[in-house]
Motif scaffolding. Structure first.
Motif, PDB file in Angstrom:
ATOM      1  N   TYR A 159     -10.136 -18.381 -11.548  1.00 13.66           N
ATOM      2  CA  TYR A 159     -10.656 -17.369 -10.635  1.00 13.66           C
ATOM      3  C   TYR A 159      -9.994 -17.536  -9.272  1.00 13.66           C
ATOM      4  CZ  TYR A 159     -13.864 -21.199  -9.233  1.00 13.66           C
ATOM      5  OH  TYR A 159     -14.401 -22.400  -8.823  1.00 13.66           O
ATOM      6  N   TRP A 160     -10.110 -16.473  -8.461  1.00 12.38           N
ATOM      7  CA  TRP A 160      -9.752 -16.518  -7.051  1.00 12.38           C
ATOM      8  C   TRP A 160     -11.045 -16.518  -6.261  1.00 12.38           C
ATOM      9  CZ3 TRP A 160      -5.289 -12.527  -5.766  1.00 12.38           C
ATOM     10  CH2 TRP A 160      -4.196 -12.762  -6.614  1.00 12.38           C
ATOM     11  N   VAL A 161     -11.042 -17.147  -5.098  1.00 14.68           N
ATOM     12  CA  VAL A 161     -12.195 -17.101  -4.198  1.00 14.68           C
ATOM     13  C   VAL A 161     -11.676 -16.784  -2.802  1.00 14.68           C
ATOM     14  CG1 VAL A 161     -12.120 -19.616  -3.867  1.00 14.68           C
ATOM     15  CG2 VAL A 161     -14.189 -18.358  -3.266  1.00 14.68           C
ATOM     16  N   GLY A 162     -12.382 -15.890  -2.091  1.00 14.50           N
ATOM     17  CA  GLY A 162     -11.853 -15.426  -0.812  1.00 14.50           C
ATOM     18  C   GLY A 162     -12.854 -15.416   0.320  1.00 14.50           C
ATOM     19  N   ASP A 163     -12.323 -15.329   1.510  1.00 16.48           N
ATOM     20  CA  ASP A 163     -13.071 -15.148   2.740  1.00 16.48           C
ATOM     21  C   ASP A 163     -14.051 -13.990   2.553  1.00 16.48           C
ATOM     22  OD1 ASP A 163     -13.894 -14.374   5.262  1.00 16.48           O
ATOM     23  OD2 ASP A 163     -11.893 -14.378   6.136  1.00 16.48           O
ATOM     24  N   PRO A 164     -15.359 -14.191   2.787  1.00 10.07           N
ATOM     25  CA  PRO A 164     -16.324 -13.106   2.545  1.00 10.07           C
ATOM     26  C   PRO A 164     -16.076 -11.856   3.368  1.00 10.07           C
ATOM     27  CG  PRO A 164     -17.362 -14.976   3.670  1.00 10.07           C
ATOM     28  CD  PRO A 164     -16.017 -15.442   3.215  1.00 10.07           C
ATOM     29  N   SER A 165     -15.373 -11.974   4.508  1.00 11.83           N
ATOM     30  CA  SER A 165     -15.103 -10.783   5.315  1.00 11.83           C
ATOM     31  C   SER A 165     -14.200  -9.797   4.579  1.00 11.83           C
ATOM     32  CB  SER A 165     -14.452 -11.179   6.646  1.00 11.83           C
ATOM     33  OG  SER A 165     -13.156 -11.711   6.449  1.00 11.83           O
ATOM     34  N   ILE A 166     -13.499 -10.251   3.540  1.00 10.17           N
ATOM     35  CA  ILE A 166     -12.632  -9.373   2.755  1.00 10.17           C
ATOM     36  C   ILE A 166     -13.450  -8.277   2.071  1.00 10.17           C
ATOM     37  CG2 ILE A 166     -11.017  -9.282   0.796  1.00 10.17           C
ATOM     38  CD1 ILE A 166     -10.217 -12.142   1.434  1.00 10.17           C
ATOM     39  N   TRP A 167     -14.734  -8.543   1.840  1.00  9.09           N
ATOM     40  CA  TRP A 167     -15.580  -7.587   1.122  1.00  9.09           C
ATOM     41  C   TRP A 167     -16.108  -6.472   2.027  1.00  9.09           C
ATOM     42  CZ3 TRP A 167     -14.262 -11.976  -1.062  1.00  9.09           C
ATOM     43  CH2 TRP A 167     -14.219 -12.082  -2.450  1.00  9.09           C
ATOM     44  N   ALA A 168     -15.882  -6.578   3.323  1.00  3.22           N
ATOM     45  CA  ALA A 168     -16.379  -5.555   4.254  1.00  3.22           C
ATOM     46  C   ALA A 168     -15.397  -4.399   4.353  1.00  3.22           C
ATOM     47  CB  ALA A 168     -16.597  -6.175   5.633  1.00  3.22           C
ATOM     48  N   LYS A 169     -15.908  -3.178   4.363  1.00  6.75           N
ATOM     49  CA  LYS A 169     -15.070  -2.002   4.569  1.00  6.75           C
ATOM     50  C   LYS A 169     -14.889  -1.792   6.066  1.00  6.75           C
ATOM     51  CE  LYS A 169     -16.363   0.288   0.267  1.00  6.75           C
ATOM     52  NZ  LYS A 169     -16.938   1.494  -0.364  1.00  6.75           N
ATOM     53  N   LYS A 170     -13.652  -1.535   6.494  1.00  6.74           N
ATOM     54  CA  LYS A 170     -13.355  -1.422   7.921  1.00  6.74           C
ATOM     55  C   LYS A 170     -12.791  -0.040   8.240  1.00  6.74           C
ATOM     56  CE  LYS A 170     -12.454  -6.383   8.216  1.00  6.74           C
ATOM     57  NZ  LYS A 170     -11.480  -7.458   8.517  1.00  6.74           N
ATOM     58  N   GLY A 171     -13.240   0.509   9.362  1.00  6.74           N
ATOM     59  CA  GLY A 171     -12.729   1.801   9.791  1.00  6.74           C
ATOM     60  C   GLY A 171     -13.039   2.904   8.796  1.00  6.74           C
ATOM     61  N   ASP A 172     -12.043   3.732   8.537  1.00  2.00           N
ATOM     62  CA  ASP A 172     -12.225   4.861   7.628  1.00  2.00           C
ATOM     63  C   ASP A 172     -11.785   4.538   6.206  1.00  2.00           C
ATOM     64  OD1 ASP A 172     -13.114   6.416   9.760  1.00  2.00           O
ATOM     65  OD2 ASP A 172     -11.062   7.009  10.294  1.00  2.00           O
ATOM     66  N   SER A 173     -11.501   3.276   5.948  1.00  2.00           N
ATOM     67  CA  SER A 173     -11.025   2.897   4.621  1.00  2.00           C
ATOM     68  C   SER A 173     -12.103   3.092   3.565  1.00  2.00           C
ATOM     69  CB  SER A 173     -10.581   1.427   4.634  1.00  2.00           C
ATOM     70  OG  SER A 173     -10.219   1.012   3.330  1.00  2.00           O
ATOM     71  N   GLU A 174     -11.707   3.679   2.429  1.00  2.00           N
ATOM     72  CA  GLU A 174     -12.654   3.886   1.335  1.00  2.00           C
ATOM     73  C   GLU A 174     -12.854   2.611   0.526  1.00  2.00           C
ATOM     74  OE1 GLU A 174     -11.324   7.109  -1.021  1.00  2.00           O
ATOM     75  OE2 GLU A 174     -11.593   8.619   0.555  1.00  2.00           O
ATOM     76  N   LEU A 175     -11.893   1.698   0.610  1.00  3.28           N
ATOM     77  CA  LEU A 175     -11.958   0.464  -0.174  1.00  3.28           C
ATOM     78  C   LEU A 175     -12.019  -0.757   0.741  1.00  3.28           C
ATOM     79  CD1 LEU A 175      -9.197   1.189  -2.863  1.00  3.28           C
ATOM     80  CD2 LEU A 175     -11.674   1.456  -3.127  1.00  3.28           C
ATOM     81  N   SER A 176     -12.732  -1.769   0.305  1.00  7.36           N
ATOM     82  CA  SER A 176     -12.726  -3.036   1.026  1.00  7.36           C
ATOM     83  C   SER A 176     -11.447  -3.790   0.675  1.00  7.36           C
ATOM     84  CB  SER A 176     -13.940  -3.879   0.624  1.00  7.36           C
ATOM     85  OG  SER A 176     -13.828  -4.291  -0.727  1.00  7.36           O
TER      86      SER A 176
END
Length: 295
Positions: A159-176
């Motif tokens: 598995y990969w494990v990542g910084d939890p902030s990666i899961w936040a959607k930013k600005g007008d982006s439809e994808l996190s």
């Protein structure tokens, strides 16, 4: 000698600039001269008498005493990970056994570096950081492609494990960021990515980190449960330089270069023992939106 006002200058400009006994050229803003670091300990100088040695052994400050006795440039006042010792935690690269479990840890940054580490877990739960990626200005998709390209076909990454902030959607982006990584991974490999959201409990995370750094005997040799390949130069360079936060005194100062430490912390917080990874492999894959936390 280590310690004193010139400690950081000589540590970065000589001791850590190249491997010991390896000549190199200093950058133009530091004189541009040829340099070489020749390590020498207290016992290497025959001119020093026992009275001098006794004085050094009697130094009250334990950090300075250790630095002078052992020629240890990785310890200084305010250092966060005083457990760190190159002779214990750094090993030369070797061929990993195929049955060792492997994971990938990510602390994402764009203007600041993204830090990625590949960890291998042996049958006793000892962890080896055997590869690093440390780059700036990589988008989520570009970072994903680089991780894939640096991972060989023989490596079975669980598995990969990542910084939890990666899961936040930013600005007008439809994808996190996490969704972009998963999507890019599928486009490149035609496989679903097991991607865990990192546990960002910093205080408990650093406690776990310290447990892996603790010296212990293994086959009559002093070692630790976290080993770092000598090729992971940025991890080796930055970890001993991290200092305490002046306000939140049990945390480290995030103004330092802490990306590598954060990346590996996310991995260690998943408790990647062989047994847990085996159990995780047997679980069906769950999309990011349904999976929260660590194992």
């Amino acid at each position: 000698n280590p310690g004193g006002l010139g400690h950081h200058y000589f540590r970065s400009g000589f001791v850590k600039a190249a491997k010991p006994m390896t000549a190199f050229t200093a950058p133009p803003n530091d004189g541009g001269a040829r340099r070489v670091f020749v390590p020498a300990g207290l016992e290497d100088n025959p001119a020093l008498d026992e009275d001098y040695r006794r004085k050094v052994r009697g130094i009250a400050d334990p950090d300075l005493r250790r630095a002078l006795l052992e020629g240890d440039w990785d310890i200084f006042k305010g250092q966060y990970f005083k457990e760190w010792k190159r002779t214990i935690h750094v090993c030369e690269p070797f061929e990993l056994l195929k049955d060792w479990k492997k994971i990938v840890c990510i602390d994402y940054g764009y203007a600041k570096p993204a830090a990625v580490y590949w960890l291998a877990i042996d049958s006793d739960g000892f962890i080896f950081a055997y590869r690093e990626l440390y780059e700036t200005e990589l988008t989520y998709s570009a970072l994903t492609k680089m991780i894939i390209s640096m991972t060989t076909d023989e490596e079975d990454i669980f598995y990969w494990v990542g910084d939890p902030s990666i899961w936040a959607k930013k600005g007008d982006s439809e994808l996190s960021g996490a969704e972009i990584i998963e999507q890019t991974y599928y486009e490149k490999t035609k496989k679903s990515l097991k991607f865990l959201k990192g546990n960002n409990d910093r205080m408990n995370g650093w406690r776990v980190f310290r447990e892996y750094l603790k010296p212990r005997l293994r086959e009559e040799k002093t070692t630790a449960k976290l080993q770092v390949f000598s090729t992971c130069a940025n991890f080796i360079r930055t970890l001993p330089s991290l200092v305490y936060d002046p306000i939140r005194v049990e945390d480290l100062d995030t103004n330092g270069e802490d990306h590598q430490a954060d990346s590996v912390r996310y991995g260690l917080m998943t408790k990647p023992t062989p047994e847990i990874i085996k159990a995780y492999k047997q679980k069906p894959y769950q999309p990011t939106s349904q999976f929260e936390g660590n194992l």
